[in-house]
Write a protein that holds these residues in place. Structure first.
Motif, PDB file in Angstrom:
ATOM      1  N   HIS A 166      -3.285 -30.115  36.747  1.00 35.61           N
ATOM      2  CA  HIS A 166      -2.301 -29.074  37.068  1.00 35.61           C
ATOM      3  C   HIS A 166      -0.914 -29.465  36.578  1.00 35.61           C
ATOM      4  O   HIS A 166      -0.175 -28.628  36.022  1.00 35.61           O
ATOM      5  CB  HIS A 166      -2.271 -28.827  38.575  1.00 35.61           C
ATOM      6  CG  HIS A 166      -1.236 -27.815  38.983  1.00 35.61           C
ATOM      7  ND1 HIS A 166      -1.345 -26.478  38.695  1.00 35.61           N
ATOM      8  CD2 HIS A 166      -0.052 -27.964  39.652  1.00 35.61           C
ATOM      9  CE1 HIS A 166      -0.288 -25.836  39.165  1.00 35.61           C
ATOM     10  NE2 HIS A 166       0.507 -26.707  39.744  1.00 35.61           N
ATOM     11  N   GLN A 167      -0.562 -30.729  36.748  1.00 36.72           N
ATOM     12  CA  GLN A 167       0.741 -31.194  36.288  1.00 36.72           C
ATOM     13  C   GLN A 167       0.867 -31.085  34.768  1.00 36.72           C
ATOM     14  O   GLN A 167       1.947 -30.815  34.246  1.00 36.72           O
ATOM     15  CB  GLN A 167       0.961 -32.641  36.740  1.00 36.72           C
ATOM     16  CG  GLN A 167       1.089 -32.822  38.242  1.00 36.72           C
ATOM     17  CD  GLN A 167       2.345 -32.155  38.789  1.00 36.72           C
ATOM     18  OE1 GLN A 167       3.460 -32.544  38.463  1.00 36.72           O
ATOM     19  NE2 GLN A 167       2.158 -31.132  39.602  1.00 36.72           N
ATOM     20  N   CYS A 168      -0.221 -31.285  34.077  1.00 37.72           N
ATOM     21  CA  CYS A 168      -0.202 -31.109  32.618  1.00 37.72           C
ATOM     22  C   CYS A 168      -0.006 -29.642  32.253  1.00 37.72           C
ATOM     23  O   CYS A 168       0.734 -29.317  31.299  1.00 37.72           O
ATOM     24  CB  CYS A 168      -1.502 -31.635  32.009  1.00 37.72           C
ATOM     25  SG  CYS A 168      -1.671 -33.439  32.047  1.00 37.72           S
ATOM     26  N   ARG A 169      -0.638 -28.757  33.007  1.00 34.33           N
ATOM     27  CA  ARG A 169      -0.505 -27.325  32.710  1.00 34.33           C
ATOM     28  C   ARG A 169       0.916 -26.823  32.906  1.00 34.33           C
ATOM     29  O   ARG A 169       1.365 -25.920  32.201  1.00 34.33           O
ATOM     30  CB  ARG A 169      -1.486 -26.520  33.579  1.00 34.33           C
ATOM     31  CG  ARG A 169      -2.940 -26.665  33.158  1.00 34.33           C
ATOM     32  CD  ARG A 169      -3.813 -25.614  33.814  1.00 34.33           C
ATOM     33  NE  ARG A 169      -3.865 -25.771  35.265  1.00 34.33           N
ATOM     34  CZ  ARG A 169      -4.758 -26.507  35.907  1.00 34.33           C
ATOM     35  NH1 ARG A 169      -5.678 -27.167  35.209  1.00 34.33           N
ATOM     36  NH2 ARG A 169      -4.758 -26.588  37.222  1.00 34.33           N
ATOM     37  N   ILE A 170       1.633 -27.400  33.873  1.00 39.84           N
ATOM     38  CA  ILE A 170       3.006 -26.931  34.123  1.00 39.84           C
ATOM     39  C   ILE A 170       4.030 -27.749  33.345  1.00 39.84           C
ATOM     40  O   ILE A 170       5.232 -27.555  33.507  1.00 39.84           O
ATOM     41  CB  ILE A 170       3.339 -26.946  35.631  1.00 39.84           C
ATOM     42  CG1 ILE A 170       3.344 -28.384  36.183  1.00 39.84           C
ATOM     43  CG2 ILE A 170       2.373 -26.068  36.411  1.00 39.84           C
ATOM     44  CD1 ILE A 170       3.775 -28.479  37.633  1.00 39.84           C
ATOM     45  N   GLY A 171       3.554 -28.669  32.516  1.00 35.81           N
ATOM     46  CA  GLY A 171       4.454 -29.413  31.646  1.00 35.81           C
ATOM     47  C   GLY A 171       5.124 -30.620  32.266  1.00 35.81           C
ATOM     48  O   GLY A 171       6.044 -31.195  31.673  1.00 35.81           O
ATOM     49  N   ILE A 175      -0.931 -35.615  29.017  1.00 32.52           N
ATOM     50  CA  ILE A 175      -2.060 -36.546  29.070  1.00 32.52           C
ATOM     51  C   ILE A 175      -3.258 -35.917  28.364  1.00 32.52           C
ATOM     52  O   ILE A 175      -3.603 -34.759  28.628  1.00 32.52           O
ATOM     53  CB  ILE A 175      -2.440 -36.875  30.531  1.00 32.52           C
ATOM     54  CG1 ILE A 175      -1.249 -37.496  31.272  1.00 32.52           C
ATOM     55  CG2 ILE A 175      -3.639 -37.802  30.583  1.00 32.52           C
ATOM     56  CD1 ILE A 175      -1.475 -37.700  32.745  1.00 32.52           C
ATOM     57  N   ASP A 176      -3.895 -36.679  27.496  1.00 27.52           N
ATOM     58  CA  ASP A 176      -5.095 -36.191  26.818  1.00 27.52           C
ATOM     59  C   ASP A 176      -6.349 -36.389  27.672  1.00 27.52           C
ATOM     60  O   ASP A 176      -7.230 -35.536  27.690  1.00 27.52           O
ATOM     61  CB  ASP A 176      -5.270 -36.913  25.472  1.00 27.52           C
ATOM     62  CG  ASP A 176      -4.171 -36.553  24.479  1.00 27.52           C
ATOM     63  OD1 ASP A 176      -3.674 -35.416  24.538  1.00 27.52           O
ATOM     64  OD2 ASP A 176      -3.802 -37.429  23.667  1.00 27.52           O
ATOM     65  N   ASP A 177      -6.431 -37.517  28.366  1.00 29.91           N
ATOM     66  CA  ASP A 177      -7.615 -37.846  29.160  1.00 29.91           C
ATOM     67  C   ASP A 177      -7.187 -38.023  30.617  1.00 29.91           C
ATOM     68  O   ASP A 177      -6.765 -39.098  31.038  1.00 29.91           O
ATOM     69  CB  ASP A 177      -8.252 -39.127  28.618  1.00 29.91           C
ATOM     70  CG  ASP A 177      -9.598 -39.442  29.262  1.00 29.91           C
ATOM     71  OD1 ASP A 177      -9.864 -38.935  30.374  1.00 29.91           O
ATOM     72  OD2 ASP A 177     -10.381 -40.207  28.661  1.00 29.91           O
ATOM     73  N   THR A 178      -7.279 -36.950  31.395  1.00 38.65           N
ATOM     74  CA  THR A 178      -6.803 -37.004  32.784  1.00 38.65           C
ATOM     75  C   THR A 178      -7.688 -37.880  33.661  1.00 38.65           C
ATOM     76  O   THR A 178      -7.220 -38.466  34.630  1.00 38.65           O
ATOM     77  CB  THR A 178      -6.711 -35.592  33.385  1.00 38.65           C
ATOM     78  OG1 THR A 178      -7.983 -34.929  33.244  1.00 38.65           O
ATOM     79  CG2 THR A 178      -5.658 -34.768  32.660  1.00 38.65           C
ATOM     80  N   GLU A 179      -8.977 -37.968  33.341  1.00 37.77           N
ATOM     81  CA  GLU A 179      -9.877 -38.835  34.104  1.00 37.77           C
ATOM     82  C   GLU A 179      -9.447 -40.289  33.943  1.00 37.77           C
ATOM     83  O   GLU A 179      -9.380 -41.044  34.916  1.00 37.77           O
ATOM     84  CB  GLU A 179     -11.317 -38.624  33.628  1.00 37.77           C
ATOM     85  CG  GLU A 179     -12.305 -39.685  34.074  1.00 37.77           C
ATOM     86  CD  GLU A 179     -12.543 -39.698  35.566  1.00 37.77           C
ATOM     87  OE1 GLU A 179     -13.106 -40.696  36.056  1.00 37.77           O
ATOM     88  OE2 GLU A 179     -12.156 -38.738  36.238  1.00 37.77           O
ATOM     89  N   LEU A 180      -9.166 -40.697  32.718  1.00 36.73           N
ATOM     90  CA  LEU A 180      -8.696 -42.053  32.463  1.00 36.73           C
ATOM     91  C   LEU A 180      -7.359 -42.290  33.158  1.00 36.73           C
ATOM     92  O   LEU A 180      -7.147 -43.350  33.772  1.00 36.73           O
ATOM     93  CB  LEU A 180      -8.551 -42.291  30.962  1.00 36.73           C
ATOM     94  CG  LEU A 180      -7.923 -43.624  30.533  1.00 36.73           C
ATOM     95  CD1 LEU A 180      -8.770 -44.802  31.017  1.00 36.73           C
ATOM     96  CD2 LEU A 180      -7.742 -43.679  29.025  1.00 36.73           C
ATOM     97  N   ALA A 181      -6.467 -41.329  33.087  1.00 35.75           N
ATOM     98  CA  ALA A 181      -5.151 -41.470  33.709  1.00 35.75           C
ATOM     99  C   ALA A 181      -5.274 -41.626  35.221  1.00 35.75           C
ATOM    100  O   ALA A 181      -4.548 -42.421  35.834  1.00 35.75           O
ATOM    101  CB  ALA A 181      -4.274 -40.265  33.374  1.00 35.75           C
ATOM    102  N   ALA A 182      -6.191 -40.888  35.843  1.00 33.32           N
ATOM    103  CA  ALA A 182      -6.397 -41.013  37.290  1.00 33.32           C
ATOM    104  C   ALA A 182      -6.887 -42.412  37.640  1.00 33.32           C
ATOM    105  O   ALA A 182      -6.425 -43.026  38.614  1.00 33.32           O
ATOM    106  CB  ALA A 182      -7.396 -39.962  37.764  1.00 33.32           C
ATOM    107  N   ARG A 183      -7.818 -42.937  36.861  1.00 39.71           N
ATOM    108  CA  ARG A 183      -8.302 -44.300  37.090  1.00 39.71           C
ATOM    109  C   ARG A 183      -7.159 -45.304  36.964  1.00 39.71           C
ATOM    110  O   ARG A 183      -7.033 -46.239  37.769  1.00 39.71           O
ATOM    111  CB  ARG A 183      -9.388 -44.646  36.063  1.00 39.71           C
ATOM    112  CG  ARG A 183     -10.707 -43.913  36.225  1.00 39.71           C
ATOM    113  CD  ARG A 183     -11.646 -44.285  35.074  1.00 39.71           C
ATOM    114  NE  ARG A 183     -12.896 -43.573  35.124  1.00 39.71           N
ATOM    115  CZ  ARG A 183     -13.985 -43.990  35.765  1.00 39.71           C
ATOM    116  NH1 ARG A 183     -13.933 -45.144  36.413  1.00 39.71           N
ATOM    117  NH2 ARG A 183     -15.089 -43.290  35.760  1.00 39.71           N
ATOM    118  N   GLN A 184      -6.332 -45.111  35.945  1.00 37.88           N
ATOM    119  CA  GLN A 184      -5.236 -46.042  35.699  1.00 37.88           C
ATOM    120  C   GLN A 184      -4.239 -46.038  36.852  1.00 37.88           C
ATOM    121  O   GLN A 184      -3.782 -47.107  37.297  1.00 37.88           O
ATOM    122  CB  GLN A 184      -4.539 -45.683  34.387  1.00 37.88           C
ATOM    123  CG  GLN A 184      -5.375 -45.983  33.160  1.00 37.88           C
ATOM    124  CD  GLN A 184      -4.779 -45.417  31.891  1.00 37.88           C
ATOM    125  OE1 GLN A 184      -4.047 -44.432  31.916  1.00 37.88           O
ATOM    126  NE2 GLN A 184      -5.082 -46.041  30.758  1.00 37.88           N
TER     127      GLN A 184
END
Length: 232
Positions: A166-171, A175-184
């Motif tokens: 959602h944060q990517c959608r609103i700018g 992030i290209d890979d949100t799953e990876l970002a969540a893990r990180q």
């Protein structure tokens, strides 16, 4: 363990469990949610007290205050009970995080609340003790340990990934890979606390100021890599 897994429930116990609600106003056998919760609560106490392998079905029946036959109406064996308990506890934590993140648009504060809640789960609950129990049976029950990590709607990481999407959608994030970002982010916010607690190096709970310092540092690094002009 083999004797535990092959015991047959008493039909008398199953009959006592309840009648069809349409005829007797009670739950049918194996369908009473309150009774199921009572059994899981008792199993949790037994597993936490004795460990998975050492806890017997007799220990569980004593802690739950029900007959062994009643337990078998709801669960096939001790492994089935343990799996259900893990799923219940994971689901409760996930729902608490979902509540925290619902409708949030304030990127930095939402990440902070999520990170602190996750650290509290590690430091203030029996999460790590349950994980140790799961790791102790990983060779016999590999799916059980995988359930701690699997990405599904009932998973804490999935809640964060949805927020990041959602944060990517609103700018607010790029992030290209949100799953990876969540893990990180979870690793950054909880890594040291998780490892210290898991391996017994954390003898006392860290002060809240230390929890906040670590989580704030995680947010700083996360936004430095993935933030936009709106969040940096």
């Amino acid at each position: 363990m083999s004797t535990i897994m092959h015991e047959v429930p008493s039909t008398e116990d199953g009959a006592k469990e309840g009648t069809d609600r349409a005829t007797g106003g009670r739950f049918a056998a194996g369908e009473d949610p309150a009774k199921r919760e009572q059994i899981l609560d008792g199993a949790k106490r037994a597993f936490m007290k004795y460990g998975f392998d050492a806890a017997s079905m007799n220990d569980i029946t004593r802690e739950a205050g029900v007959s062994k036959g009643t337990i078998y109406v709801y669960f096939q064996n001790k492994e089935d009970l343990f799996s259900a308990l893990i799923e219940r506890e994971k689901g409760r934590f996930t729902e608490s995080l979902r509540h925290i993140m619902a409708g949030r648009t304030d990127t930095r504060q939402a990440l902070r609340d999520y990170g602190i809640a996750f650290v509290h789960q590690i430091c203030d609950t029996d999460f790590i003790q349950a994980l140790r129990a799961a790791l102790g049976v990983v060779d016999r029950m590999p799916n059980l340990c995988q359930s701690f990590l699997i990405n599904s709607p009932a998973n804490a990481r999935a809640v964060l990934a949805e927020f990041i999407d959602h944060q990517c959608r609103i700018g607010a994030l790029k992030i290209d890979d949100t799953e990876l970002a969540a893990r990180q982010f979870i690793e950054l916010a909880t890594g040291n606390f998780f490892k210290f607690k898991l391996f017994g190096e954390m003898k006392t709970r860290p002060p809240e100021s230390e929890v906040e310092r670590v989580v704030d540092s995680a947010i700083h690094l996360f936004l430095a890599g993935y933030g936009t002009d709106k969040t940096r």
